[in-house]
Design an enzyme around this catalytic site. Structure first.
Site, short mmCIF file in Angstrom:
data_model
loop_
_atom_site.label_atom_id
_atom_site.label_comp_id
_atom_site.label_asym_id
_atom_site.label_seq_id
_atom_site.Cartn_x
_atom_site.Cartn_y
_atom_site.Cartn_z
CD GLU A 183 -2.55 1.30 0.08
OE1 GLU A 183 -2.66 2.52 -0.56
OE2 GLU A 183 -3.39 0.50 -0.26
CE LYS A 184 -1.60 4.69 -4.81
NZ LYS A 184 -1.79 4.44 -6.41
CG HIS A 185 -2.71 5.80 0.52
ND1 HIS A 185 -3.07 5.10 -0.48
CD2 HIS A 185 -2.97 7.11 0.03
CE1 HIS A 185 -3.64 5.95 -1.25
NE2 HIS A 185 -3.77 7.06 -1.08
CG HIS B 174 0.43 8.93 -2.61
ND1 HIS B 174 -0.07 10.36 -2.87
CD2 HIS B 174 -0.73 8.25 -2.18
CE1 HIS B 174 -1.50 10.47 -2.67
NE2 HIS B 174 -1.96 9.09 -2.16
CG HIS C 142 -4.08 11.67 -5.25
ND1 HIS C 142 -4.23 10.63 -6.10
CD2 HIS C 142 -4.11 11.22 -3.99
CE1 HIS C 142 -4.06 9.50 -5.08
NE2 HIS C 142 -4.16 9.94 -4.09
CB CYS D 284 -4.05 10.22 0.98
SG CYS D 284 -4.71 10.49 -0.71
CG HIS E 89 -7.00 7.73 -1.66
ND1 HIS E 89 -6.03 7.95 -2.65
CD2 HIS E 89 -8.10 7.11 -2.31
CE1 HIS E 89 -6.47 7.61 -3.67
NE2 HIS E 89 -7.75 7.22 -3.76
FE FE Z 1 -4.03 8.74 -2.15
#
Ligand code: FE
Length: 131
Positions: A16-18, A46, A52, A116, A119
């Site tokens: 997961e990039k977050h 990200h 974003h 984010c 997100h």
């Molecule tokens: Fe994001």
């Protein structure tokens, strides 16, 4: 109604990039300064665009024998290509990386939180021993 803590996501942290990644030693000596680096997007970047981006990272420490947690750092990333010319046309983009120098007297857990703008909330944690 959900409590705020239930809104933090942490699943699939390996891909997961977050999720904020914590780089800190597993063990430190009492009172000896060491570095905690927290970043988002180490392995999978990200996006960092006006629309974003990662807006902030916070770092906390919770001693094992303490009821309370302590904030170590709060960093806002506030440049994401905004400009008069339009979105993503600006001259600067800030990446989500925080470096904290700390000293501990007790073992506990380092917590990192990130946000984010589209997100939501993410978290990670890492134990650290002192001795
Ligand atoms: Fe994001």
């Amino acid at each position: 109604m959900k409590k705020l803590g239930e809104l933090f996501q942490s699943a699939d942290w390996k891909t997961e990039k977050h999720t904020p990644m914590i780089e800190a030693p597993a063990a430190v000596k009492p009172g000896e300064a060491f570095e905690i680096k927290v970043l988002v997007g180490k392995e999978i970047a990200h996006p960092n665009t006006t629309e974003h981006h990662i807006r902030w990272i916070q770092v906390f420490f919770k001693p094992d024998d303490d009821k309370f947690s302590y904030q170590l750092a709060s960093a806002e990333f506030t440049a994401h290509g905004e400009a008069v010319a339009g979105a993503n046309q600006g001259p600067v983009f800030t990446d989500p990386v925080v470096l904290v120098k700390a000293k501990l007297t007790k073992p506990g857990t380092i917590y990192a939180l990130s946000y984010c703008n589209i997100h939501g909330l993410w978290e990670n944690a890492q134990p650290i021993s002192v001795g």
